[in-house]
Design a protein around this motif. Structure first.
Motif, short mmCIF file in Angstrom:
data_model
loop_
_atom_site.label_atom_id
_atom_site.label_comp_id
_atom_site.label_asym_id
_atom_site.label_seq_id
_atom_site.Cartn_x
_atom_site.Cartn_y
_atom_site.Cartn_z
N GLU A 193 0.77 -1.21 -0.04
CA GLU A 193 -0.04 -0.22 0.03
C GLU A 193 0.69 1.24 -0.02
O GLU A 193 0.26 2.20 -0.63
CB GLU A 193 -0.93 0.02 1.14
N PRO A 194 2.09 1.43 0.76
CA PRO A 194 2.94 2.53 0.53
C PRO A 194 3.24 2.89 -0.57
O PRO A 194 3.58 4.06 -1.02
CB PRO A 194 3.97 2.37 1.43
N ALA A 195 3.38 1.92 -1.55
CA ALA A 195 3.84 1.96 -3.07
C ALA A 195 2.75 2.33 -4.22
O ALA A 195 2.83 3.38 -4.51
CB ALA A 195 4.75 0.71 -3.35
N ILE A 196 1.68 1.50 -3.94
CA ILE A 196 0.70 1.64 -5.20
C ILE A 196 -0.59 1.90 -4.58
O ILE A 196 -1.74 1.74 -5.11
CB ILE A 196 0.65 0.36 -5.76
N GLY A 197 -0.95 2.34 -3.23
CA GLY A 197 -1.96 2.76 -2.53
C GLY A 197 -3.39 1.83 -2.83
O GLY A 197 -2.91 0.47 -2.37
N ASP A 198 -4.37 1.96 -2.82
CA ASP A 198 -5.63 1.05 -2.73
C ASP A 198 -5.94 1.08 -4.24
O ASP A 198 -6.88 1.10 -4.62
CB ASP A 198 -6.73 2.02 -2.05
N SER A 199 -4.93 0.49 -5.22
CA SER A 199 -5.14 0.25 -6.56
C SER A 199 -5.85 -1.03 -6.75
O SER A 199 -6.07 -1.78 -5.90
CB SER A 199 -3.74 0.20 -7.25
N LEU A 200 -5.96 -1.42 -8.03
CA LEU A 200 -6.36 -2.71 -8.18
C LEU A 200 -5.89 -3.83 -7.69
O LEU A 200 -6.42 -4.93 -7.51
CB LEU A 200 -6.43 -2.64 -9.95
N PHE A 201 -4.45 -3.77 -7.53
CA PHE A 201 -3.64 -4.89 -6.96
C PHE A 201 -3.94 -5.09 -5.82
O PHE A 201 -4.10 -6.19 -5.11
CB PHE A 201 -2.38 -4.78 -7.44
N VAL A 202 -4.42 -4.27 -4.86
CA VAL A 202 -4.43 -4.23 -3.36
C VAL A 202 -5.85 -4.06 -3.08
O VAL A 202 -6.33 -4.58 -1.92
CB VAL A 202 -3.59 -3.15 -2.66
N ALA A 203 -6.67 -3.33 -3.73
CA ALA A 203 -8.12 -3.03 -3.16
C ALA A 203 -8.76 -4.40 -3.06
O ALA A 203 -8.61 -5.36 -3.45
CB ALA A 203 -8.93 -2.29 -4.15
N GLU A 204 -10.01 -4.28 -2.09
CA GLU A 204 -10.91 -5.57 -1.88
C GLU A 204 -12.19 -5.11 -2.06
O GLU A 204 -12.55 -3.85 -2.00
CB GLU A 204 -10.57 -6.02 -0.45
N GLY A 205 -13.11 -5.99 -2.32
CA GLY A 205 -14.45 -6.09 -2.29
C GLY A 205 -14.91 -4.95 -3.51
O GLY A 205 -14.54 -4.98 -4.51
N GLN A 206 -15.90 -4.02 -3.03
CA GLN A 206 -16.71 -3.05 -4.19
C GLN A 206 -15.50 -2.13 -4.43
O GLN A 206 -15.51 -1.76 -5.88
CB GLN A 206 -17.71 -2.43 -3.55
N GLU A 207 -14.68 -1.80 -3.91
CA GLU A 207 -13.52 -1.00 -4.16
C GLU A 207 -12.58 -1.60 -5.39
O GLU A 207 -12.28 -0.69 -6.18
CB GLU A 207 -12.65 -0.35 -3.17
N TRP A 208 -12.41 -2.63 -5.24
CA TRP A 208 -11.94 -3.60 -6.18
C TRP A 208 -12.63 -3.74 -7.40
O TRP A 208 -12.16 -3.56 -8.64
CB TRP A 208 -11.23 -4.89 -5.80
N LEU A 209 -13.86 -4.18 -7.27
CA LEU A 209 -14.68 -4.57 -8.29
C LEU A 209 -14.96 -3.32 -9.17
O LEU A 209 -14.79 -3.64 -10.53
CB LEU A 209 -16.02 -5.03 -7.78
N TRP A 210 -15.10 -2.07 -8.84
CA TRP A 210 -15.41 -1.13 -9.80
C TRP A 210 -14.17 -0.55 -10.56
O TRP A 210 -14.31 -0.65 -11.58
CB TRP A 210 -16.01 0.22 -8.92
#
Length: 456
Positions: A89-106
């Protein structure tokens, strides 16, 4: 399976020495900081599942049916582990690779069209041009040992830079690699607090004191996005344009500048380094087995002559594609994955409790004696159409809803560049310079991949 090829002087390519005894907390910490694959016990290449406790309860899963359950059938119960998120997360934030649930899905729905077959095929000329430039650089040093890892990093960075910022407003390769190396040296290594299972809110000192180069990369990316918003791009639409234009088909939501930046950094860092690693290990394996290399060269020369490979040539390069597949089996860039169970479950008859760490040791899975014949040997012919590979025995790009979004891009790029190189050069091992597979975030050849290169 019968193999009539001559056996090289060394019967198997280089591999990681897996553990033969329990490591304990401090042994696990030392191994995790040195080479995370050393946390895998050798028995993992024979067993379907291992369980234990090193601070936290963990389960190491090598069974294809259990892996299908984790990655597809019950995927919501197994998000990326706390440690993975703390590292990334410090490098790529809440991007597609790290995000979960609805945040990842959209984000996934928004980015998926960017990597459609049509868009990936349209990017092939960029890959062909990078392959030609790589050949020109290598030809200048032909007749001596070349660090092929450095050359492949340069080639794949040119590709990702050109497809991301077609207007030339991109990143300096040297600064990107300083950022990656600095991040891996200080931030991406396992902490004692990770091993003992300390909560995510407990600060990891090494990660608090690093990341200046990565923060500079974020500033550069923000500036490029803001300029593109203000000035547009008069040329051919690139990855940044496609992401900026993309919207979630369900909600109509578009990515903000920070969301665009974090996803661009994910694609830039992961999208060039993982393919560079695949190409570097593939060239090492071709040098390791001259008979396979000679057959691949004949295939490439018949299809290409003296020109660079294109997307249209890939169907005529089946052996080279099999070499890429076998390289990804022996040296998968993402060789060690982990998840954190959210609810109670059962895997291979073992009880899984909420908070347990689920380890997916892809390196061990790809070398499992129950799943592969001669698992430590280099044999591209195991990927022929007449020998179907069990789907969940081979996971270089993961699987399920979170399968790597750039897998087709990476495979196309790897085949184009590898075929072009093999058509023009011969690669031979340098005595005493075997690469050492070491994984921190990705499975890298420590010290580079040094090969003698001569014109074909």
């Amino acid at each position: 399976m019968t193999d009539h090829r001559p056996i090289p002087a060394r019967s198997e390519p280089v591999k990681v020495p897996l553990g033969k005894r329990p490591l304990g907390v401090f042994g696990s910490l030392a191994a995790g900081r040195r080479n995370i694959l050393e946390l895998i016990p050798e028995i993992a290449t024979h067993a379907p599942i291992l369980s234990g406790r090193t601070g936290k309860r963990w389960h190491m899963v090598m069974d294809p049916d259990a892996l299908r359950h984790i990655l597809r059938e019950n995927v919501t119960n197994y998000p990326k582990s706390v440690v993975t998120k703390l590292i990334l997360e410090p490098a790529i934030g809440d991007s597609l690779f790290v995000a979960e649930g609805q945040e990842w899905l959209w984000q996934r729905r928004t980015a998926a069209p960017v990597f459609s077959h049509r868009n990936v095929a349209a990017l092939a000329p960029v890959m062909s041009a990078a392959a030609d430039r790589a050949c020109a650089r290598i030809a200048a040093g032909a007749g001596r040992a070349v660090n092929c890892y450095d050359e492949m990093v340069t080639a794949t960075f040119e590709v990702i830079s050109d497809v991301t910022f077609s207007d030339g407003e991109g990143f300096d390769r040297a600064s990107v690699h300083r950022a990656i190396e600095d991040y891996m040296a200080q931030t991406a290594r396992v902490s004692l607090l990770d091993i003992i299972g300390a909560p995510a809110w407990v600060p990891r000192p090494g990660r608090l004191m690093s990341g200046a180069a990565m923060r500079q990369m974020k500033r550069v990316a923000d500036g490029s996005i803001q300029r593109r918003r203000a000035e547009g791009n008069p040329g051919v639409p690139d990855l940044l344009d496609l992401l900026m234009a993309g919207e979630d088909p369900k909600s109509g939501r578009k990515m903000t500048t920070p969301e665009l930046r974090d996803n661009l950094l994910t694609f830039i860092v992961a999208g060039h380094e993982t393919t560079a690693l695949t190409l570097s290990w593939a060239l090492y394996l071709c040098a390791f087995d001259p008979a396979v290399q000679a057959a691949a060269r004949a295939e490439a020369q018949a299809a290409l002559g003296t020109r660079a490979a294109t997307a249209a040539d890939i169907a005529a390069l089946p052996l080279i594609r099999r070499i890429v597949d076998e390289t990804l089996r022996l040296y998968p860039p993402a060789a060690f994955l982990s998840r954190t169970a959210q609810a109670a479950d059962t895997l291979c008859g073992r009880e899984v409790l909420p908070g347990d760490t689920i380890i997916l040791p892809i390196y061990a899975l790809h070398r499992h004696h129950a799943l592969w014949d001669r698992p430590d040997s280099f044999d591209p012919d195991r990927f022929t159409a007449t020998k179907p590979v069990e789907r969940y025995a081979y996971l270089p790009f993961g699987d399920g809803p979170r399968v790597c979004i750039g897998a087709n891009f990476a495979l196309q790029e790897a085949v184009i560049i590898l075929a072009t190189l093999l058509a023009r050069f011969r690669f031979d091992l340098v005595p005493g310079k075997a690469p050492k597979p070491v994984m921190i975030l990705t499975l890298r050849p420590e010290g580079g991949v040094w090969l003698n290169v001569t014109p074909a």
